[in-house]
Design an enzyme around this catalytic site. Structure first.
Site, PDB file in Angstrom:
ATOM      1  N   GLU B  43       3.044   5.434  -0.864  1.00 57.06           N
ATOM      2  CA  GLU B  43       1.957   4.949   0.734  1.00 57.06           C
ATOM      3  C   GLU B  43       3.238   4.404   1.815  1.00 57.06           C
ATOM      4  OE1 GLU B  43      -1.756   3.894  -2.336  1.00 57.06           O
ATOM      5  OE2 GLU B  43      -0.954   2.083  -1.005  1.00 57.06           O
ATOM      6  N   ASP B  54      -5.008  -7.490   4.118  1.00 59.37           N
ATOM      7  CA  ASP B  54      -3.751  -8.161   3.502  1.00 59.37           C
ATOM      8  C   ASP B  54      -3.438  -9.542   2.819  1.00 59.37           C
ATOM      9  OD1 ASP B  54      -2.363  -5.282   2.881  1.00 59.37           O
ATOM     10  OD2 ASP B  54      -2.591  -5.016   5.058  1.00 59.37           O
ATOM     11  N   TYR B 168      -8.956   5.116  -5.128  1.00 64.61           N
ATOM     12  CA  TYR B 168      -7.921   3.791  -5.167  1.00 64.61           C
ATOM     13  C   TYR B 168      -8.454   3.026  -5.929  1.00 64.61           C
ATOM     14  CZ  TYR B 168      -4.671   0.418  -3.509  1.00 64.61           C
ATOM     15  OH  TYR B 168      -3.254  -0.250  -3.349  1.00 64.61           O
TER      16      TYR B 168
END
Lengths: 388, 255
Positions: B43, B54, B168
């Site tokens: 990735e 994040d 995912y």
């Protein structure tokens, strides 16, 4: 694109998947509350007896005489409990958080007004409250930081990025994604993913509904022009919303012109931005050629934000609302003028709207309503630093 | 079968790195070294100014990359360089705005030409994913979406049908970052997810040790490691052996 929560091409839901479930929960809870007369009765009671609504619509006679144009009315949102319109959507969202069984509230704040209103409502309803605030804003708004602490909230400094409102929203969203099962995110403007822009607008639209009744009482007719400042856009949409269908009324949204027209020196999203996605919604954003959000500047912390509520984006594109900008110097001049002529210390945010009203070329029989979204006590130290 | 789907012929190890951290040249070397050390898909993070999904480690990497002027066009150029030397499947991992700003049609064309295999925008919900999805898939790119432990059965179904390549699965609520133990309810979540999809399932968020990688492999088809690797990069910035160290770390995780 789906049609859920869209205003024309704008709005929508752009969030990490983890947040979609709480957002769907919130939508459902808000829909149910909307249909529940008991919810409205409780909210109306608090707005009236706790916050002091309806706020007055005040005819600013000296300002009107001095400027020599139309009749200037000030919608006194500064007279709300906590000193700004933010309490309107905080009371609504606080009652919703209680309904949803959430015990903890998080909020972001720029000028500190939404943070103070959130802390206030959490104290009132017995909710735990954590407020994210940029370090730069903490410096500019010391008094509000202490007020939040007095009210039992925890103020969490945000040191990432530009250390202002944008970054405190980033941190609040990270907290939310981590604590989604227990925490209510009390978003402070008509921003973010659906249903926030609609819900916050609904809670704020009390401003315009009151103005309609009050101006007819005083003048026997509707105003010609409405003026309000636009950060995220909650006070302006609150004033405008009830009048959108009255197409003879001109509506002007005032953005922060900051230090000048160079990208990075202002927060005029319509003049200097283009559509993109930030903080869960598709709207006008100040960004560079690569889609990176750029820093903004304004003397007023509450307008210092790179995106604007999605409903404003569509009101802009359809031409229903005109968006202009007022720079730091003009805002400070209007701040002074309102202090001296009317004995009202306005929030620097609201001073932008006042400055815009002064620029209008109106005849004496025309009526303009300016939303005085907040009072300026919080800004006194910053103004002292700037003009001495 | 796409190159990404083929990568799941064995239990897949999928490292994430932020492109341009600490420089695009080093990112190129890192990708090649990690591929040689057994990475099955890589990735490539395209930095965005406001990475709300994040944690601190990837935020810092993002900031470093942005400070060096890393942009999407430069990351696509980097992919071309990588493709001269390796066929490891590459996944662009970003937020929606940089992709939108570049132009979706243009991105699909240029990413395809650069040898990118798939795209993921962590703040793009399945509800808002048209026309993005058809444009990317039309250019032969896999569109990977996140599923979360909070996703309702209805959402799992919708997301599974919008995804290609793999699904995912976010291991827990929260932002990216390491954690000591995997979520207790992970097994149950993955079990439910299996009933909605034939696609490979890779698990990410919070995986930082070989034990965790193996534990994830027991329940899923792939393990994604981001922050732990980015932290290893951060630890060795400015040192000559950065690439070797990170490749060794990656190999240790895969063992």
């Amino acid at each position: 694109m789906s049609t859920k929560g869209h205003f024309g091409n704008y709005g929508g839901q752009f969030v990490p998947e983890t947040l979609m479930h709480p957002i769907e929960e919130l939508e459902a809870a808000y829909d149910a509350a909307q249909r529940d007369p008991a919810f409205h009765a409780r909210l109306d009671d608090l707005l009236r007896n706790y916050s002091g609504r309806p706020t007055p619509l005040y005819f600013a006679e000296r300002l009107t005489r001095e400027w020599g144009g139309g009749k200037i009315y000030l919608k006194r949102e500064d007279l709300n409990h906590t000193g700004a319109h933010k309490i309107n959507h905080c009371l609504g969202q606080g009652l919703l958080a209680v309904r949803m069984g959430k015990k903890r509230v998080i909020a972001e704040t720029g000028a500190g007004q939404h943070g103070v209103a959130s802390a206030t409502v959490c104290a009132l309803l017995g909710l735990e409250c954590d407020v994210y605030m940029g370090e730069e804003d903490i410096r500019r708004q010391e008094l509000n930081v202490f007020r939040m602490k007095l009210l039992g909230a925890r103020v969490i400094p945000v040191s990432s990025g530009s250390k202002t409102l944008k970054d405190s929203i980033n941190e609040a969203m990270r907290d939310w994604v981590t604590n989604v099962r227990t925490t209510y995110y009390m978003l402070g403007s008509v921003l973010g993913p659906h249903p926030y822009p609609t819900m916050v607008r609904d809670f704020q639209s009390v401003i315009g509904r009151e103005v309609r009744v009050q101006i007819i009482e005083k003048e026997g007719r509707l105003p010609d022009v409405l003026v309000a400042c636009v950060g995220g856009g909650s006070n302006s949409i609150g004033l405008f919303y009830d009048f959108v269908q009255d197409t003879q009324i001109r509506m002007i949204g005032v953005e922060a012109g900051g230090r000048g027209p160079k990208l990075g020196d202002h927060a005029a999203r319509f003049a200097g931005g283009r559509p993109g996605v930030l903080h869960g919604t598709y709207s006008y954003i100040l960004q560079d050629a690569d889609g990176q959000v750029v820093p903004t500047h304004s003397v007023s912390a509450g307008l210092d934000y790179p995106a604007v509520g999605p409903e404003h984006a569509t009101l802009h594109d359809t031409g229903r609302v005109t968006y202009t900008s007022i720079d730091d110097t003009e805002a400070l001049a209007a701040f002074n003028e309102l202090c001296r002529l009317e004995g009202i210390i306005p929030a620097l945010e609201s001073a932008h709207a006042v400055a815009q009203a002064k620029k209008l070329k109106l005849s004496p029989d025309q009526i303009v309503v300016v939303n005085l979204s907040g009072r300026g006590d919080k800004d006194v130290a910053e103004v002292m630093r700037l003009i001495g | 079968m796409t190159r990404i789907e083929k990568a799941f012929a064995r239990k897949a190890f999928i490292p994430y790195i932020t492109a341009g951290d600490p420089s695009l040249e080093i990112t190129c070397d890192l990708v090649l070294a990690m591929a040689a050390a057994g990475a099955d898909v890589i990735e490539l993070g395209v930095p965005f100014s406001d990475p709300i999904a994040d944690g601190p480690v990837i935020q810092r990497a993002t900031e470093r990359a942005l400070n060096h002027g890393v942009t999407l066009p430069k990351v696509l150029q980097l992919a071309k360089e990588i493709r001269k030397q390796s066929q490891v499947p590459l996944l662009l991992f970003s937020y929606f705005n940089p992709l939108l700003s570049y132009g979706l049609e243009r991105l699909a064309r240029d990413a395809g030409e650069a040898g990118i295999d798939g795209v993921l925008a962590s703040d793009l919900t399945v509800e808002e994913s048209e026309p993005y999805r058809s444009i990317m898939q039309g250019a032969g790119l896999d569109t990977i979406f996140l599923v979360a432990p909070t996703s309702s059965p209805d959402r799992l179904r919708k997301i599974a049908s919008a995804s290609t390549g793999f699904l995912y699965a976010v291991s827990r609520t929260g932002v990216t970052g390491e954690q000591l133990e995997l979520a207790a309810d992970l097994k149950e979540f993955l079990g439910t997810l299996r009933t909605y999809t034939q696609l490979p399932i890779a698990v990410g968020f919070g995986i930082s040790t070989p034990e965790q990688v193996r534990a994830v492999w027991q329940e899923a088809d792939g393990a994604i490691v981001g922050s732990a690797i980015v932290k290893e990069i951060e630890k060795h910035i400015g040192k000559r052996d950065l690439v070797d160290r990170v490749a060794a770390f990656s190999k240790w995780l895969r063992a």
